[in-house]
Design an enzyme around this catalytic site. Structure first.
Site, PDB file in Angstrom:
ATOM      1  CG  HIS A 116      -4.290   5.948 -15.107  1.00  0.00           C
ATOM      2  ND1 HIS A 116      -4.978   4.776 -14.874  1.00  0.00           N
ATOM      3  CD2 HIS A 116      -4.586   6.767 -14.077  1.00  0.00           C
ATOM      4  CE1 HIS A 116      -5.661   4.894 -13.749  1.00  0.00           C
ATOM      5  NE2 HIS A 116      -5.445   6.079 -13.244  1.00  0.00           N
ATOM      6  NE  ARG A 137      -2.363   8.779 -11.953  1.00  0.00           N
ATOM      7  CZ  ARG A 137      -2.753   9.952 -11.437  1.00  0.00           C
ATOM      8  NH1 ARG A 137      -2.188  11.069 -11.839  1.00  0.00           N
ATOM      9  NH2 ARG A 137      -3.693   9.990 -10.520  1.00  0.00           N
ATOM     10  CE  LYS A 178      -1.579   8.620  -8.013  1.00  0.00           C
ATOM     11  NZ  LYS A 178      -2.377   9.532  -7.179  1.00  0.00           N
ATOM     12  CG  ASP A 180      -5.337   1.040  -5.270  1.00  0.00           C
ATOM     13  OD1 ASP A 180      -5.905  -0.024  -4.973  1.00  0.00           O
ATOM     14  OD2 ASP A 180      -5.959   2.104  -5.468  1.00  0.00           O
ATOM     15  CB  CYS A 223      -7.947  -1.454  -7.928  1.00  0.00           C
ATOM     16  SG  CYS A 223      -7.199   0.120  -8.342  1.00  0.00           S
ATOM     17  CE1 TYR A 224      -4.327   1.748 -11.502  1.00  0.00           C
ATOM     18  CE2 TYR A 224      -3.988   2.204  -9.186  1.00  0.00           C
ATOM     19  CZ  TYR A 224      -4.431   2.605 -10.424  1.00  0.00           C
ATOM     20  OH  TYR A 224      -4.975   3.841 -10.581  1.00  0.00           O
ATOM     21  CG  HIS A 272      -9.978  -1.704  -3.815  1.00  0.00           C
ATOM     22  ND1 HIS A 272     -10.790  -0.612  -3.618  1.00  0.00           N
ATOM     23  CD2 HIS A 272      -8.803  -1.222  -4.312  1.00  0.00           C
ATOM     24  CE1 HIS A 272     -10.132   0.492  -3.965  1.00  0.00           C
ATOM     25  NE2 HIS A 272      -8.929   0.146  -4.392  1.00  0.00           N
TER      26      HIS A 272
END
Lengths: 311, 490
Positions: B298, B346, B349, B352, B354-355, B407
């Site tokens: 993750h 992941r 998935k 997003d 935030c990643y 975010h």
């Protein structure tokens, strides 16, 4: 307590002097709490300061959790209270079930559940409940992590039902990586690196291949397949014939999986005489089949020219 | 997902006031139309007037085609269903300019700093009662907002005294910080509070942290297997390991476990005992890193693990010692969504924002270990500028979602990772520099300059340098460490 009646009017709480929230002057990111929340928290601070562990304290935590389930302090105090007063832990699980379903993504609930189930020393009913939770959100990280804890705590690694269940999850969505990870956990996780029996090795290789044939451009089973080959300390070339079904340098326009091409590059890289073939596969990835990662594929190409580096 | 915060997505996404009404949100979505390439070119011609750099022309649609994987399986499952929906939401923003933002010389929306500053200032303001679910996360609201503001170049000294007084009642008498007055101490809260106070960076902010009780508190989190729990009896995961080392390193706390640390009973003597091995056990068969051994790899937990190793020693030595780097690189690379350009956390998935930090921020760390120029910085910057900026300010997970401080902070930190080049000077002894004592490795970083190759951001779109390990404004970690190194005793 009936709704609308505050603790200061309740004779059962008359002995407690609430501790109002100290916020200092001009606090940042302050929340304009409702009177109900604010008062409940003031009573919680008071009972916690007294180290009071009681039935009424338990009710107080339930009241606050209903208003704010993401409050780790309340959960920690609740689990300590349950322990101190020797509460009925089955009743706690019964209460937790709908609470967890109502707050699907809340993770404090799962740690709390872990503490309770650990004390109960029984995993009965847990698998079913987890399944219900995953029906709502089949990749929920905390639920899967809890399931892994459960398997380890109660030694369920080789229980056939566990494998069947996770296989069902993969059947439902072959791209559910959480389910693949769980399969790895139950098959390999309990082994501590010990050798995989031949029959299990074959079963796992077959299963991953079967899944890849359903949808070759799905990285989950490819990672799984290669993980098993590595675990079993086999050369990657055992996957050559299978990989060629999806990517063959002789037919560069008919590639059915970028992951096959990636695997093929590594298979060729293992064989010293095949480095040019490996480069061709990496070129195809960089220029056509996975161009957003061109820098990475080119980096892998450069490694091929360094004799000491084997990827 | 806000894994570090220990709060999952279900938090009522904090859309700080003013809260856009549902009508406004849907109206904005109605305006999302794909611009044709010719429309884009006519818009671009204005921007090109001021463009002195000869950039090879590529229209947004050509760009999207150039990074799309040309293979799609026929079998539809739940995963492809939500992925298709995501792409449908993101593509209009990559191919056009649905919000009518001003464009930079590369035809991408400019970084709307003023709007984001306004948004984050609101996020530090007062919240209505339906934000009670954030009651244990107020330290995070302060940290995310302050960090985001500084990344945007906004001077936060106006908040200095209020940050100190806000956190004062959060500190627990037994050590560490809780989420508010009377709440139990927790590593996540302690991390957000410590970083916020270090961003403020005044002697009163530094001195407000009780370092002695913090040391004892961290000692109680150390586990016999080497890891750290997030609170007494709480979950043990890579967040705990990262946070403990961040705090010890920044506050220059003793590396020896305090005498009352329970882990001493099992023979451990320092905070580092068994730690590297424990982190190594979190690397999964996929190559990525999970919360704890056995869990799924993750992004957010991977960042925490690499951050922890980057504090333990020079990345080139700790990463190679405890991790299988080729497999880690393979997994990290695969986290960049195509054609979106942003990251997901992941396998299989969704992208997003935030990643942008959780995975994007892993890259400077592995680059410091010698694995350079492997990822696609420009694709990430493109996602952030084109798809993650909310019309009215603040940054988002993906188009269609509401902005929040979380975010906003981590998209901007990811942008810093994409825009800046770092060098690691480990082993070079520089007289008078900070970080000479224990856990000094993370103070050996240097900013080399901006990334230039085929960049897609203009000068006005650059964020301030965010420290790759501590995720605070560049210079603040060193200032804090120097202050505590010069202090005698606690």
């Amino acid at each position: 307590m009936a709704p609308g009646i505050f603790y200061h009017d309740d004779p059962a709480w008359s002995d407690v002097e609430p501790i109002p929230q100290e916020d200092g002057e001009h606090p940042l990111a302050a929340i304009a709490y409702t009177d109900e929340y604010s008062e409940a928290m003031s009573y919680l601070r008071a009972v916690m300061a007294q180290n009071e562990y009681s039935e009424r304290g338990l009710e107080l935590t339930e009241h606050i959790i209903n208003m704010n389930p993401a409050h780790y302090t309340v959960w920690l105090y609740r689990s300590k209270t349950l322990e101190e007063i020797g509460a009925d832990l089955h009743a706690e699980i019964k209460w937790l079930n709908p609470t967890a379903l109502k707050h699907l993504k809340n993770y404090q609930i799962w740690h709390h559940r872990q503490i309770i189930v650990n004390k109960l020393d029984s995993s009965e009913g847990e698998a079913d409940f987890i399944a219900t939770m995953l029906e709502q959100d089949n990749k929920n990280y905390h639920v899967w992590s809890y399931r892994q804890w459960l398997v380890k705590r109660f030694g369920l690694f080789s229980k056939p039902e566990e494998l069947q269940w996770v296989e069902g999850m993969i059947e439902e969505d072959v791209r559910n990586n959480s389910a693949w990870n769980h399969r790895w956990f139950i098959v390999m996780g309990g082994r501590d690196g010990k050798e995989l029996p031949e029959a299990i090795l074959k079963r796992e290789l077959d299963y991953a291949k079967y899944a890849i044939r359903k949808a070759p451009q799905n990285q989950s089973p490819w990672n799984y397949l290669r993980g098993i080959v590595r675990y079993a300390k086999l050369p990657l070339s055992v996957l050559k014939a299978f990989t060629l079904e999806f990517a063959d340098l002789a037919r560069p326009d008919e590639v059915f999986s970028s992951h096959a091409l990636d695997t093929l590059a590594d298979i060729y890289a293992e064989e010293n005489s095949q480095k040019e073939e490996a480069k061709k596969a990496l070129d195809l990835l960089a220029t056509k089949y996975d161009p957003i990662r061109a820098n990475y594929w080119n980096y892998r190409k450069k490694l091929l020219d360094q004799p000491e580096a084997v990827s | 997902m806000s894994a570090l915060a220990g709060q999952d997505q279900e938090l009522p996404q904090p859309p700080p006031p003013p809260r856009p009404t549902l009508q406004e949100v849907t109206a904005a979505e109605d305006r999302i139309e794909e611009l044709s390439d010719s429309e884009w070119e006519s818009q671009d011609s204005e921007a090109q007037d001021s463009d002195t750099m000869a950039t090879p022309k590529i229209t947004p649609s050509e760009y999207v085609r150039s990074v799309t994987i040309p293979i799609q399986d026929k079998l539809a499952t739940g995963t492809t269903e939500v992925q298709d929906e995501t792409l449908e939401a993101v593509l209009p923003f990559l191919q056009g300019n649905p919000n009518d933002f001003e464009l930079n010389m590369f035809g991408l929306p400019t970084l709307r700093k003023e709007a984001h500053i306004k948004f984050l200032k609101h996020a530090l303001g007062r919240y209505p009662s339906n934000f009670a679910a954030m009651d244990a996360a107020r330290p995070w609201l302060l940290y995310w907002s302050l960090q985001g503001l500084t990344a945007l170049g906004h001077d936060v000294s106006e908040y200095g005294e209020r940050v100190v007084s806000t956190f004062a009642p959060f500190q627990h008498p037994t050590g560490g910080f809780g989420g508010g007055h009377g709440q139990l101490p927790h590593l996540a809260c302690s991390y957000a509070a410590t970083l916020s106070l270090i961003i403020v960076g005044t002697p009163s902010a530094y001195d407000s942290i009780n370092r002695r009780t913090m040391w004892h508190y961290l000692g109680r989190m150390k586990q016999p297997d080497g890891g750290f729990t997030m609170c007494p009896g709480g979950e043990e995961d890579t967040r705990g390991a990262f946070i403990a080392l961040v705090i010890i390193s920044l506050l220059n706390l003793p590396l020896d476990l305090p005498p009352d640390a329970p882990a001493r009973k099992t023979g451990l003597t320092t905070f580092l005992d068994h730690l590297g091995d424990w982190i190594g056990r979190c690397q999964t068969f996929e190559g990525g890193i999970s919360a704890a051994p056995g869990n799924e790899a993750h992004g957010a937990y991977a960042f925490c693990a690499l951050g922890c190793l980057s504090i333990m020693g020079a990345p080139a030595s700790t990463f190679n010692k405890y991790l299988d780097m080729p497999r880690l690189l393979h997994w990290m690379t695969a986290r960049q969504s195509a054609p979106e350009g942003g990251f997901h956390g992941r396998t299989n998935k969704l992208v997003d924002g935030c990643y942008s930090h959780w995975i994007g921020g892993c890259w400077p760390l592995v680059e410091a270990a010698g694995y350079t120029n492997i990822w696609n910085r420009n694709a990430l910057a493109r996602y952030i500028l084109a798809a993650a900026q909310f019309k009215k300010g603040g940054l988002v997970d993906k188009p269609g979602k509401r902005p929040d401080a979380y975010h906003t902070c981590y998209n901007l930190a990811g942008l810093s990772a994409a825009q800046w080049r770092f060098a690691y000077d480990g082993g070079v002894e520089v007289e008078g520099e900070v970080g000479k004592g224990d856990l000094g490795a993370a103070f050996c970083w240097r900013v080399e300059g901006e990334w230039e190759d085929q960049r897609v951001w203009g000068e006005g779109d650059t964020v301030r340098v965010v420290h790759p390990v501590f995720v605070v404004p560049w210079g603040k970690a060193e200032e804090a460490r120097r202050y505590f190194e010069e202090k005698e005793g606690f």
